[in-house]
Design an enzyme around this catalytic site. Structure first.
Site, short mmCIF file in Angstrom:
data_model
loop_
_atom_site.label_atom_id
_atom_site.label_comp_id
_atom_site.label_asym_id
_atom_site.label_seq_id
_atom_site.Cartn_x
_atom_site.Cartn_y
_atom_site.Cartn_z
N GLY A 84 0.71 -1.24 0.02
CA GLY A 84 -0.07 -0.15 -0.05
C GLY A 84 0.88 1.30 0.02
N ARG A 85 2.17 1.14 0.75
CA ARG A 85 2.98 2.35 0.73
C ARG A 85 4.22 1.96 0.34
NH1 ARG A 85 4.15 3.27 6.87
NH2 ARG A 85 3.87 1.30 7.60
N LYS A 100 9.74 1.62 1.38
CA LYS A 100 8.72 1.74 2.18
C LYS A 100 8.41 3.19 2.58
CE LYS A 100 7.56 -0.67 6.40
NZ LYS A 100 7.94 -1.82 7.39
N ASP A 112 -2.39 6.67 3.61
CA ASP A 112 -1.58 7.83 2.91
C ASP A 112 -0.56 7.48 2.06
OD1 ASP A 112 0.14 7.69 4.84
OD2 ASP A 112 -0.30 9.65 5.64
N GLY A 113 -0.06 6.16 2.18
CA GLY A 113 0.95 5.61 1.45
C GLY A 113 2.39 6.30 1.96
N ARG A 163 15.01 -0.74 1.57
CA ARG A 163 15.44 -1.99 2.21
C ARG A 163 15.59 -3.13 1.36
NH1 ARG A 163 9.88 -4.10 5.61
NH2 ARG A 163 9.02 -4.82 3.69
N ARG A 170 5.87 -13.47 0.83
CA ARG A 170 5.35 -13.83 2.29
C ARG A 170 4.45 -14.91 2.40
NH1 ARG A 170 4.97 -8.02 3.76
NH2 ARG A 170 6.17 -6.75 2.17
N ASP A 236 0.95 -11.89 6.38
CA ASP A 236 1.60 -11.05 5.25
C ASP A 236 2.93 -10.44 5.94
OD1 ASP A 236 -0.20 -9.69 6.98
OD2 ASP A 236 0.52 -7.85 6.15
N ASN A 237 3.32 -10.69 7.28
CA ASN A 237 4.40 -10.09 7.73
C ASN A 237 5.67 -11.58 8.01
OD1 ASN A 237 3.89 -7.61 7.63
ND2 ASN A 237 3.27 -7.54 9.70
P1 AMP Z 1 2.20 -3.35 7.99
O1 AMP Z 1 1.47 -3.24 9.22
O2 AMP Z 1 3.37 -2.40 7.75
O3 AMP Z 1 2.88 -4.87 7.82
O4 AMP Z 1 1.43 -3.18 6.84
C1 AMP Z 1 0.15 -4.06 6.59
C2 AMP Z 1 -0.66 -3.22 5.28
O5 AMP Z 1 -1.19 -2.40 5.35
C3 AMP Z 1 0.03 -3.49 3.87
O6 AMP Z 1 -0.66 -3.90 3.02
C4 AMP Z 1 0.55 -2.18 3.97
O7 AMP Z 1 1.17 -1.73 2.54
C5 AMP Z 1 -0.68 -1.27 4.46
N1 AMP Z 1 -0.41 -0.02 4.99
C6 AMP Z 1 0.32 0.44 6.06
N2 AMP Z 1 0.51 1.64 6.61
C7 AMP Z 1 -0.10 2.00 5.48
C8 AMP Z 1 -0.17 3.59 4.77
N3 AMP Z 1 0.05 4.52 5.56
N4 AMP Z 1 -0.71 3.69 3.39
C9 AMP Z 1 -1.17 2.68 2.65
N5 AMP Z 1 -1.08 1.35 3.04
C10 AMP Z 1 -0.43 1.21 4.23
MG MG Z 2 3.68 -5.84 6.57
#
Ligand code: AMP
Ligand code: MG
Length: 465
Positions: A84-85, A100, A112-113, A163, A170, A236-237
């Protein structure tokens, strides 16, 4: 001088890739670079431009993509997560270069990406510390401030993390592919993963699953042996390569307690320190479900095969953990189970600092038990345990080679982040110097070996920041 970026993922798996580009960064400024990692990748400092590190100037021939994946988040299934970002810029010598915080993508949903310099520097610090501890992990190449202010609870400066990972495949990548119902796509994804991580297993999908189970059992044991709490072990992590990924609400346990949780959103304790092996196994069961069509033509026969493989997680984890404990205790042979369970109970009852305990224990092995005893309110119980352990002739030098003295302790990380947000990078660099060589006690670094002061905490970390 252009960096040569491969695009195997984009080529092999177009169904899992959306060609995309990074947002402009109004005033990019590199905050920190891992120069050793850059050298390892064959990149010279001149190649690490802000354009590359923010994805705004992509090398000729690169095909940056946002990757699709699904995932179970806190047990609930999301069919479409994805980058997403984030962006996969491409591959350098077979390893992913990924960004990221580079702007919204079609997977951004409500987000917000963007990312803040605090969370991106946290990933930089903790991943660096994990690597120095010898634990498989994605690496942080650089954090670049974008010059854009992002909106969070409090406005903060934005940043992009660059990164490096063996790959960004995943468990959730396989869940996504499986959910399409396209077995050819699933097979291509598995072939791609096998080729990158387990090439000796070409065409052997059950062997591939076994290998992922083994890699994760070993990885989680390594986390447990240093008191690492990942904090958000969603499917996903969890990587296919066996590297630690996505340093969000992670933190190191100080006072020993299996229920330790730092993440503000993990109120149920699903991802508590002591739950991590069980959760890893749960995630691997989700991977097995995704792989079933590849394991046998007859799904009824595929299930027992997957179950038998998954059941190897427990013994593999225990073996890795026991071998690690043997080294931490400086013993020539695996410790008897009662010795380690009694120790765990003792440390928990006394809420003893995990890292300090093992470091002082080497001093006890050299004949001076005062520092170890002083960690306990009632040293009598400790004495009984020390007597049993000493009878096994521990080797203090071996202990010092595996029990870190300097880890990215929570209060030190926070201190470095707060200073960096206020434009002072000196505390960050001092902390990196300490944790880069975690096993060698050095003059002037005593404060980096201390647990958090009493007025720090209870410590909470925040996810999705
Ligand atoms: P994470 O918690 O970083 O593993 O992210 C979980 C999911 O949420 C993934 O699909 C990320 O791309 C999305 N995500 C987290 N933060 C944002 C953000 N600020 N904008 C868009 N997508 C996000
Ligand atoms: Mg993640």
């Amino acid at each position: 001088m252009d960096v040569n970026l491969g695009h195997r993922f984009a080529d092999d798996l177009p169904e899992l890739s959306i060609p995309w580009q990074a947002d402009q960064a109004p005033e990019p400024r590199v905050l920190v670079v891992d120069e050793k990692l850059a050298a390892e990748l064959g990149l010279d400092p001149g190649q690490l431009t802000t354009g590359l590190l923010t994805g705004t100037e992509v090398p000729e021939g690169a095909k940056p993509v946002a990757q699709a994946y699904a995932g179970h988040q806190f047990g609930g299934y999301s069919p479409r997560l994805g980058d997403g970002r984030a962006l996969l810029l491409g591959e350098i010598n077979g390893r992913d270069l990924h960004l990221k915080g580079s702007g919204r993508t079609p997977f951004a949903r409500g987000g917000d990406g963007l990312a803040g310099i605090g969370p991106m520097l946290r990933e930089f610090i903790v991943s660096r510390g994990m690597h120095a501890l010898g634990i498989p992990t994605t690496r942080s190449l650089a954090v670049t401030a974008t010059g854009r202010t992002i909106r969070r609870e409090q406005p903060q400066p934005g940043a992009v993390l660059a990164r490096i990972a063996a790959s960004h495949l995943r468990v959730g990548s396989f869940q996504f592919a499986r959910a399409t119902g396209d077995t050819d796509l699933l097979r291509r994804l598995a072939d791609h993963a096998i080729d990158r991580h387990y090439p000796e297993l070409k065409g052997d999908y059950l062997g591939f699953y076994d290998a992922v189970v083994a890699a994760q059992a070993s990885l989680i044991a390594r986390w447990m042996l240093v008191g690492f709490v990942h904090g958000v072990m969603n499917t996903d992590n969890m990587t296919i390569s066996g590297e630690t990924i996505d340093y969000g609400p992670c933190a190191f346990m100080e006072a020993v307690d299996p229920t330790t949780v730092f993440s503000s959103i993990d109120s149920g304790g699903r991802y508590a320190y002591g739950n991590q092996p069980a959760i890893a196994q749960w995630n691997l069961a989700r991977l097995a479900e995704a792989l079933l069509p590849l394991l046998h033509d007859d799904q009824e026969q595929a299930i027992p095969l997957a179950v038998a493989s998954l059941q190897r997680f427990g013994p593999a984890f225990t073996a890795a953990w026991t071998a690690g404990m043997r080294d931490k205790l400086g013993l020539a042979e695996d410790p008897p189970a009662e010795l380690t369970t009694d120790l765990a109970d003792l440390l928990h009852a006394g809420r003893v600092d995990y890292t300090t305990f093992f470091r002082t224990l080497a001093i006890a092995a050299r004949g001076k038990a005062e520092l170890t005893r002083a960690l306990f309110l009632d040293p009598a119980d400790c004495d009984r345990w020390l007597g049993r352990w000493r009878a096994l002739s521990p080797d203090a030098d071996r202990m010092d080679r595996v029990n870190p003295i300097y880890i990215p302790r929570n209060h030190l990380v926070e201190e470095a982040l707060a200073a960096a947000v206020a434009d002072d990078l000196a505390p960050l660099h001092r902390l990196l110097d300490a944790i880069d060589d975690p096993f060698t006690e050095r003059r002037g670094l005593a404060r980096y070996a201390e647990p958090a002061p009493g007025d720090f905490g209870p410590y909470q970390t925040f996810c999705g920041t």
